[in-house]
Design a protein around this motif. Structure first.
Motif, mmCIF file in Angstrom:
data_model
loop_
_atom_site.group_PDB
_atom_site.id
_atom_site.type_symbol
_atom_site.label_atom_id
_atom_site.label_comp_id
_atom_site.label_asym_id
_atom_site.label_seq_id
_atom_site.Cartn_x
_atom_site.Cartn_y
_atom_site.Cartn_z
ATOM 1 N N SER A 224 19.609 72.755 -30.970
ATOM 2 C CA SER A 224 18.274 73.339 -30.876
ATOM 3 C C SER A 224 18.164 74.633 -31.664
ATOM 4 O O SER A 224 17.124 74.921 -32.262
ATOM 5 C CB SER A 224 17.915 73.586 -29.408
ATOM 6 N N ALA A 225 19.243 75.432 -31.662
ATOM 7 C CA ALA A 225 19.218 76.676 -32.434
ATOM 8 C C ALA A 225 18.963 76.374 -33.913
ATOM 9 O O ALA A 225 18.186 77.068 -34.576
ATOM 10 C CB ALA A 225 20.532 77.432 -32.249
ATOM 11 N N ARG A 226 19.611 75.344 -34.420
ATOM 12 C CA ARG A 226 19.381 74.965 -35.821
ATOM 13 C C ARG A 226 17.945 74.461 -36.033
ATOM 14 O O ARG A 226 17.323 74.726 -37.068
ATOM 15 C CB ARG A 226 20.379 73.882 -36.246
ATOM 16 N N SER A 227 17.410 73.735 -35.045
ATOM 17 C CA SER A 227 16.036 73.243 -35.166
ATOM 18 C C SER A 227 15.039 74.397 -35.148
ATOM 19 O O SER A 227 14.059 74.395 -35.904
ATOM 20 C CB SER A 227 15.734 72.264 -34.023
ATOM 21 N N VAL A 228 15.270 75.384 -34.289
ATOM 22 C CA VAL A 228 14.410 76.566 -34.252
ATOM 23 C C VAL A 228 14.477 77.298 -35.591
ATOM 24 O O VAL A 228 13.444 77.710 -36.135
ATOM 25 C CB VAL A 228 14.818 77.499 -33.091
#
Length: 265
Positions: A224-228
């Protein structure tokens, strides 16, 4: 030096430490503002503003009636009110951990801030969110009078998804245990909000954002951090080796070094 809140609003409660550019520290869902205690000595170049989020010690009699759809907007409104209490020339940085990181990003979509730092924002990947039921399982335990077991489910899934040999021993050494058991209902509301939050294709944040993650945290939060990071127009992504979801309090010197380098630029 610690200073009391500079606002007369009883719902806006915060501490100030040091001088310099203000860095507003937004804690996550399993700890009060004392979560940031290990971080503060490393922020000596800044004025750390450490608020107490709604439901974590502030006077919010309406929280029991708050729906999950209102939790995140309520947190964002709180940040707006907090920043309104700062001097007009404050030029603040929002630094959030977990749910506090998600709040910081959402607040920055319509706030004028210098920058945002987001450590593993509490965003679930789409396929993970479809099956997420932590809020329901916690609520069932709370309703059954098993508040400690409810909080332990959160620790197992979010802080130690790969398991821990002796969870009870780990909890005995955890600085916020068992006080965090008092936060069980608030954590249930927060988790329901997280399970319903859908990351948009683009986050309209004008300020530069530093997205941080650790290699030893839950895989879904790293994803999710990469998606954000990908949804932000001005973002830097930094992964810290050997650090878990509790990165800011676990490795404060390394985390603040990454933040400091980002803000210096």
């Amino acid at each position: 030096m610690q200073q009391p809140s500079a606002t007369d609003d009883p719902e806006i409660v915060y501490e100030r430490h040091g001088d310099g550019q203000p860095v507003v520290l937004l804690h996550g869902g399993m700890a009060p503002r004392e979560y940031w205690t290990p971080v503060l000595p490393h922020l000596d170049r800044y004025r750390a503003v450490v608020p107490q989020r709604p439901g974590f010690g502030t006077c919010r009699d309406d929280l029991a009636e708050t729906s999950s759809d209102e939790v995140l907007p309520g947190e964002v409104d709180y940040v707006h009110a907090l920043l309104d209490s700062l001097p007009d020339d404050a030029n603040p940085v929002l630094f959030g951990h977990s749910f506090g990181a998600l709040t910081a990003i959402e607040a920055a979509t319509d706030l004028d801030v210098a920058a945002v730092v987001a450590y593993e924002p509490a965003v679930l990947p789409a396929d993970y969110r479809e099956d997420a039921d932590l809020a329901r399982r916690m609520a069932d335990l709370v309703d059954a009078g098993q508040r400690r077991e409810a909080v332990k489910r959160y620790v197992e899934q979010v802080l130690h998804p790969d398991g821990v040999d002796d969870l009870d021993a780990w909890l005995a050494d955890w600085p916020v245990w068992p006080e965090c058991v008092d936060l069980a209902e608030e954590v249930v509301r927060m988790n329901r909000a997280v399970e319903r939050y859908e990351l948009p294709e683009r986050l309209d944040v004008d300020a530069p954002v530093l997205v941080l993650t650790g290699t030893d945290g839950p895989d879904f939060l790293r994803e999710s951090a990469r998606s954000v990071h990908g949804a932000l127009p001005r973002s830097r992504f930094v992964e810290l080796h050997g650090v878990s979801h509790s990165g800011p309090s676990e490795a404060p010197e390394r985390v603040v070094a990454a933040v400091d380098a980002f803000l210096r630029e």
